[in-house]
Design a protein around this motif. Structure first.
Motif, PDB file in Angstrom:
ATOM      1  N   CYS A 162       2.236   6.636 -11.066  1.00 49.47           N
ATOM      2  CA  CYS A 162       0.859   7.322 -11.508  1.00 49.47           C
ATOM      3  C   CYS A 162       1.397   8.726 -12.010  1.00 49.47           C
ATOM      4  O   CYS A 162       2.267   8.987 -11.860  1.00 49.47           O
ATOM      5  N   GLY A 163       0.306   9.406 -13.022  1.00 52.56           N
ATOM      6  CA  GLY A 163       0.686  10.591 -13.463  1.00 52.56           C
ATOM      7  C   GLY A 163       0.724  11.527 -12.436  1.00 52.56           C
ATOM      8  O   GLY A 163      -0.147  11.395 -11.405  1.00 52.56           O
ATOM      9  N   VAL A 164       1.163  12.592 -12.981  1.00 53.42           N
ATOM     10  CA  VAL A 164       1.221  13.974 -11.713  1.00 53.42           C
ATOM     11  C   VAL A 164      -0.428  14.410 -11.710  1.00 53.42           C
ATOM     12  O   VAL A 164      -0.585  14.819 -10.590  1.00 53.42           O
ATOM     13  N   THR A 178      -4.902  15.698  -8.306  1.00 52.93           N
ATOM     14  CA  THR A 178      -6.348  15.637  -7.818  1.00 52.93           C
ATOM     15  C   THR A 178      -6.361  15.291  -6.420  1.00 52.93           C
ATOM     16  O   THR A 178      -7.373  15.797  -5.744  1.00 52.93           O
ATOM     17  N   ALA A 179      -5.664  14.017  -6.123  1.00 46.13           N
ATOM     18  CA  ALA A 179      -5.877  13.474  -4.707  1.00 46.13           C
ATOM     19  C   ALA A 179      -5.384  14.361  -3.783  1.00 46.13           C
ATOM     20  O   ALA A 179      -6.151  14.565  -2.745  1.00 46.13           O
ATOM     21  N   VAL A 182       2.950  20.928  -8.434  1.00 45.14           N
ATOM     22  CA  VAL A 182       1.772  20.675  -7.643  1.00 45.14           C
ATOM     23  C   VAL A 182       1.530  21.250  -6.074  1.00 45.14           C
ATOM     24  O   VAL A 182       2.169  20.615  -5.260  1.00 45.14           O
ATOM     25  N   ARG A 183       0.821  22.261  -6.170  1.00 45.48           N
ATOM     26  CA  ARG A 183       1.112  23.226  -4.896  1.00 45.48           C
ATOM     27  C   ARG A 183       0.119  22.662  -3.832  1.00 45.48           C
ATOM     28  O   ARG A 183       0.500  22.984  -2.523  1.00 45.48           O
ATOM     29  N   THR A 184      -0.533  21.731  -4.133  1.00 42.73           N
ATOM     30  CA  THR A 184      -1.176  21.059  -2.728  1.00 42.73           C
ATOM     31  C   THR A 184      -0.297  19.920  -2.343  1.00 42.73           C
ATOM     32  O   THR A 184      -0.943  19.069  -1.360  1.00 42.73           O
ATOM     33  N   GLY A 223      -4.518   7.051  -6.778  1.00 41.46           N
ATOM     34  CA  GLY A 223      -5.668   7.180  -7.626  1.00 41.46           C
ATOM     35  C   GLY A 223      -7.157   6.659  -7.015  1.00 41.46           C
ATOM     36  O   GLY A 223      -7.938   6.619  -7.689  1.00 41.46           O
ATOM     37  N   ALA A 224      -7.036   6.348  -5.741  1.00 40.94           N
ATOM     38  CA  ALA A 224      -8.292   5.999  -5.066  1.00 40.94           C
ATOM     39  C   ALA A 224      -8.908   7.042  -4.096  1.00 40.94           C
ATOM     40  O   ALA A 224      -9.835   6.890  -3.580  1.00 40.94           O
TER      41      ALA A 224
END
Length: 256
Positions: free
Chosen positions: A179-181, A186-187, A218-220, A146-147
């Motif tokens: 934490c959420g997917v 995003t990270a 999540v492809r990344t 998250g950071a």
């Protein structure tokens, strides 16, 4: 000499799974039998805990602490397991702050361990990076999922060596509430945008097939680590562990 590279996730390939285990626990023979069953599911890598004798931080769950305290054999039991199960990540615990002792340990791990991950936050990360590089072992870079900001991803991209693993912590501690997917998405996307060659994995708080199934979309993200939820089943025997890890593997493949 560079660290053994983990295979990056290819388009359409299942999410990689990485089991976290403690060699020698709950017994040497029992551990080896269980690990063989887990390995049959072809995890992309193995996380193998190596207590340093100096304890562990508040981030470690009670289940993992029990396993660390009850493992038998120490480094002599760890090395044969590491040699057999590669690529791998040795998870090191607090207590190796003296550089002479650190370099001596890394020399022992050379040839058996591909990457090391520190369970604590060292005061001098650059020293660990240099010493691991000198031993031909990669150093896992740990970041709070998250950071991860755009600036943080750029800073990482400038210092991360080839074949570096980036570990996204999805909870404050092992076995915590993940934490959420979307936070992981995003990270990992921010990291892959600036360094698509880095191997990005998520861990802490991942325990259920449904979580793995969502992460697989999540492809990344290249892989997910499962620790406490796996270890707490070890005392129940190899069939229980096999069924559990098999359900996670099936969930990872379902999103491919």
């Amino acid at each position: 000499m560079m660290a053994h590279a983990l295979p990056l996730r290819k388009p359409g390939a299942p999410l990689g799974l990485i089991p976290f285990t403690v060699p020698g626990w709950p017994s040497d023979t029992g551990y080896r039998r269980i690990l063989a069953r887990v390995a049959a599911h072809q995890p992309v890598s193995f996380e193998l805990a190596l207590p340093s004798g100096g304890g562990w931080s508040f981030r470690t769950s009670g289940v993992i602490a029990e396993a660390l305290g009850g493992a038998v054999g120490g480094l002599d039991a760890f090395l044969p397991v590491a040699l057999q199960h590669r690529p791998n990540v040795a998870v090191l615990y607090r207590g190796l702050l003296d550089r002479t002792g650190r370099k001596r340990l890394l020399a022992r791990l050379n040839g058996a361990v591909d990457h090391v991950m520190l369970e604590w936050e060292p005061d001098e990360l650059s020293g660990w990076i240099d010493d691991c590089f000198g031993a031909g072992i990669g150093l896992v870079r740990v970041m709070e999922a998250g950071a991860v900001t755009d600036a943080g991803a750029r800073t990482l991209s400038q210092s991360a060596l080839p074949n570096t693993i980036v570990y996204l912590k999805c909870a404050a501690r092992t076995a915590g509430v993940s934490c959420g997917v979307e936070i992981v998405r995003t990270a990992s996307a921010r990291i892959k945008e600036v360094r698509p060659d880095l191997f990005v994995m998520a861990g802490f708080g991942i325990a259920r097939p449904e979580q793995v199934r969502r992460l697989a979309a999540v492809r990344t993200l290249d892989a997910a680590a499962v620790g406490t939820a796996l270890l707490e089943r070890f005392p129940d025997g190899e069939d229980v562990v096999d069924d559990y890890f098999g359900s996670l593997s099936a969930a990872a493949r379902s999103a491919a």
